[in-house]
Design a protein around this motif. Sequence first.
Motif, PDB file in Angstrom:
ATOM      1  N   PHE A 269      51.078  44.087  31.289  1.00 45.99           N
ATOM      2  CA  PHE A 269      50.559  44.066  32.657  1.00 45.99           C
ATOM      3  C   PHE A 269      49.133  43.553  32.602  1.00 45.99           C
ATOM      4  O   PHE A 269      48.508  43.493  31.543  1.00 45.99           O
ATOM      5  CB  PHE A 269      50.621  45.458  33.308  1.00 45.99           C
ATOM      6  N   VAL A 270      48.627  43.192  33.758  1.00 51.47           N
ATOM      7  CA  VAL A 270      47.254  42.733  33.865  1.00 51.47           C
ATOM      8  C   VAL A 270      46.437  43.865  34.474  1.00 51.47           C
ATOM      9  O   VAL A 270      46.827  44.471  35.471  1.00 51.47           O
ATOM     10  CB  VAL A 270      47.166  41.455  34.723  1.00 51.47           C
ATOM     11  N   LEU A 271      45.312  44.155  33.847  1.00 52.74           N
ATOM     12  CA  LEU A 271      44.404  45.205  34.298  1.00 52.74           C
ATOM     13  C   LEU A 271      43.173  44.543  34.922  1.00 52.74           C
ATOM     14  O   LEU A 271      42.516  43.717  34.288  1.00 52.74           O
ATOM     15  CB  LEU A 271      43.995  46.075  33.105  1.00 52.74           C
ATOM     16  N   ALA A 272      42.889  44.874  36.187  1.00 48.90           N
ATOM     17  CA  ALA A 272      41.698  44.362  36.878  1.00 48.90           C
ATOM     18  C   ALA A 272      40.535  45.299  36.567  1.00 48.90           C
ATOM     19  O   ALA A 272      40.576  46.479  36.917  1.00 48.90           O
ATOM     20  CB  ALA A 272      41.949  44.296  38.375  1.00 48.90           C
ATOM     21  N   VAL A 273      39.527  44.767  35.893  1.00 50.23           N
ATOM     22  CA  VAL A 273      38.393  45.573  35.437  1.00 50.23           C
ATOM     23  C   VAL A 273      37.112  45.022  36.065  1.00 50.23           C
ATOM     24  O   VAL A 273      36.753  43.863  35.826  1.00 50.23           O
ATOM     25  CB  VAL A 273      38.273  45.542  33.893  1.00 50.23           C
TER      26      VAL A 273
ATOM     27  N   PHE B 121      40.327  39.991  34.635  1.00 55.16           N
ATOM     28  CA  PHE B 121      41.747  40.320  34.602  1.00 55.16           C
ATOM     29  C   PHE B 121      42.203  40.231  33.154  1.00 55.16           C
ATOM     30  O   PHE B 121      42.194  39.157  32.557  1.00 55.16           O
ATOM     31  CB  PHE B 121      42.535  39.372  35.510  1.00 55.16           C
ATOM     32  N   VAL B 122      42.566  41.378  32.579  1.00 60.25           N
ATOM     33  CA  VAL B 122      42.828  41.482  31.146  1.00 60.25           C
ATOM     34  C   VAL B 122      44.304  41.794  30.914  1.00 60.25           C
ATOM     35  O   VAL B 122      44.834  42.774  31.448  1.00 60.25           O
ATOM     36  CB  VAL B 122      41.950  42.593  30.516  1.00 60.25           C
ATOM     37  N   LEU B 123      44.956  40.968  30.091  1.00 58.35           N
ATOM     38  CA  LEU B 123      46.346  41.206  29.736  1.00 58.35           C
ATOM     39  C   LEU B 123      46.419  42.366  28.751  1.00 58.35           C
ATOM     40  O   LEU B 123      45.696  42.389  27.753  1.00 58.35           O
ATOM     41  CB  LEU B 123      46.949  39.952  29.092  1.00 58.35           C
TER      42      LEU B 123
ATOM     43  N   SER C 172      52.755  21.467  22.973  1.00 58.95           N
ATOM     44  CA  SER C 172      51.379  21.926  23.140  1.00 58.95           C
ATOM     45  C   SER C 172      51.294  23.388  22.723  1.00 58.95           C
ATOM     46  O   SER C 172      52.237  24.155  22.875  1.00 58.95           O
ATOM     47  CB  SER C 172      50.915  21.748  24.588  1.00 58.95           C
ATOM     48  N   ARG C 173      50.176  23.780  22.173  1.00 59.15           N
ATOM     49  CA  ARG C 173      49.968  25.135  21.690  1.00 59.15           C
ATOM     50  C   ARG C 173      49.229  25.930  22.753  1.00 59.15           C
ATOM     51  O   ARG C 173      48.256  25.471  23.319  1.00 59.15           O
ATOM     52  CB  ARG C 173      49.167  25.117  20.389  1.00 59.15           C
ATOM     53  N   VAL C 174      49.705  27.142  23.007  1.00 61.07           N
ATOM     54  CA  VAL C 174      49.091  28.042  23.979  1.00 61.07           C
ATOM     55  C   VAL C 174      48.554  29.245  23.218  1.00 61.07           C
ATOM     56  O   VAL C 174      49.266  29.836  22.405  1.00 61.07           O
ATOM     57  CB  VAL C 174      50.124  28.501  25.036  1.00 61.07           C
ATOM     58  N   TYR C 175      47.304  29.597  23.489  1.00 61.04           N
ATOM     59  CA  TYR C 175      46.665  30.738  22.838  1.00 61.04           C
ATOM     60  C   TYR C 175      46.538  31.877  23.843  1.00 61.04           C
ATOM     61  O   TYR C 175      46.164  31.662  24.996  1.00 61.04           O
ATOM     62  CB  TYR C 175      45.290  30.351  22.301  1.00 61.04           C
ATOM     63  N   VAL C 176      46.853  33.079  23.394  1.00 57.62           N
ATOM     64  CA  VAL C 176      46.818  34.266  24.257  1.00 57.62           C
ATOM     65  C   VAL C 176      45.974  35.335  23.569  1.00 57.62           C
ATOM     66  O   VAL C 176      46.144  35.591  22.382  1.00 57.62           O
ATOM     67  CB  VAL C 176      48.248  34.813  24.484  1.00 57.62           C
ATOM     68  N   THR C 177      45.067  35.931  24.325  1.00 56.79           N
ATOM     69  CA  THR C 177      44.301  37.079  23.840  1.00 56.79           C
ATOM     70  C   THR C 177      44.672  38.260  24.730  1.00 56.79           C
ATOM     71  O   THR C 177      44.661  38.144  25.953  1.00 56.79           O
ATOM     72  CB  THR C 177      42.792  36.803  23.907  1.00 56.79           C
ATOM     73  N   GLU C 178      45.026  39.378  24.118  1.00 54.44           N
ATOM     74  CA  GLU C 178      45.476  40.543  24.871  1.00 54.44           C
ATOM     75  C   GLU C 178      44.966  41.817  24.218  1.00 54.44           C
ATOM     76  O   GLU C 178      44.545  41.813  23.067  1.00 54.44           O
ATOM     77  CB  GLU C 178      47.006  40.569  24.944  1.00 54.44           C
TER      78      GLU C 178
ATOM     79  N   ASP D 137      48.301  29.631  32.190  1.00 53.11           N
ATOM     80  CA  ASP D 137      48.188  31.024  31.772  1.00 53.11           C
ATOM     81  C   ASP D 137      48.175  31.954  32.976  1.00 53.11           C
ATOM     82  O   ASP D 137      48.753  33.021  32.952  1.00 53.11           O
ATOM     83  CB  ASP D 137      46.936  31.237  30.923  1.00 53.11           C
ATOM     84  N   ALA D 138      47.503  31.535  34.063  1.00 52.96           N
ATOM     85  CA  ALA D 138      47.462  32.374  35.264  1.00 52.96           C
ATOM     86  C   ALA D 138      48.859  32.574  35.830  1.00 52.96           C
ATOM     87  O   ALA D 138      49.232  33.673  36.230  1.00 52.96           O
ATOM     88  CB  ALA D 138      46.546  31.757  36.310  1.00 52.96           C
ATOM     89  N   GLU D 139      49.671  31.505  35.867  1.00 54.85           N
ATOM     90  CA  GLU D 139      51.043  31.629  36.370  1.00 54.85           C
ATOM     91  C   GLU D 139      51.901  32.428  35.400  1.00 54.85           C
ATOM     92  O   GLU D 139      52.701  33.260  35.812  1.00 54.85           O
ATOM     93  CB  GLU D 139      51.669  30.245  36.561  1.00 54.85           C
ATOM     94  N   HIS D 140      51.734  32.167  34.096  1.00 52.26           N
ATOM     95  CA  HIS D 140      52.557  32.833  33.089  1.00 52.26           C
ATOM     96  C   HIS D 140      52.377  34.342  33.132  1.00 52.26           C
ATOM     97  O   HIS D 140      53.331  35.106  33.051  1.00 52.26           O
ATOM     98  CB  HIS D 140      52.217  32.309  31.695  1.00 52.26           C
ATOM     99  N   PHE D 141      51.162  34.807  33.279  1.00 53.79           N
ATOM    100  CA  PHE D 141      50.897  36.233  33.266  1.00 53.79           C
ATOM    101  C   PHE D 141      50.766  36.813  34.667  1.00 53.79           C
ATOM    102  O   PHE D 141      50.363  37.944  34.839  1.00 53.79           O
ATOM    103  CB  PHE D 141      49.646  36.543  32.446  1.00 53.79           C
TER     104      PHE D 141
END
Length: 146
Positions: free
Chosen positions: A28-32, A47-49, A87-93, A129-133
Amino acid sequence: MNQVALVGRITKDPILRRVSEGRVQTSFVLAVNRNFKNQKGEVETDFVLCTLWGKAAENTAKHCGKGSLIGVGGRIQSRSYEREDKSRVYVTEVIGEDIRFILTKKRTNDNLYSEQVGSMTLPKEEKSDAEHFNLPNRETEGLPIF
């Protein structure tokens, strides 16, 4: 040392996913809110995944809906995957290890589980990334921020 502690609001109802070996997971995404105001006098929000596993995932999906105020303690993890177009997608969570329910809100949907069965896979279609998450648009979704 890799430790993070966040307090924020969940942007949409968490959904459980059953992954390999009977394990469950939710993201989930946490709004901080930031603890200062910008030059316009407005509080900005990050907005943190966040990803949870096992009992923490089950309890969060069961008891927390969109707008729930929670605390998440854990660690930051980076990963990447390759799209079909190579293409490579990087995710930080944040991988949550300690969850605190501060103020829970009822779920808007009674379905705790995703339709997805089997191992977790990322979408193959191209999305930002915004659409994906499913990052929220604060102006159109009326997201409650504390």
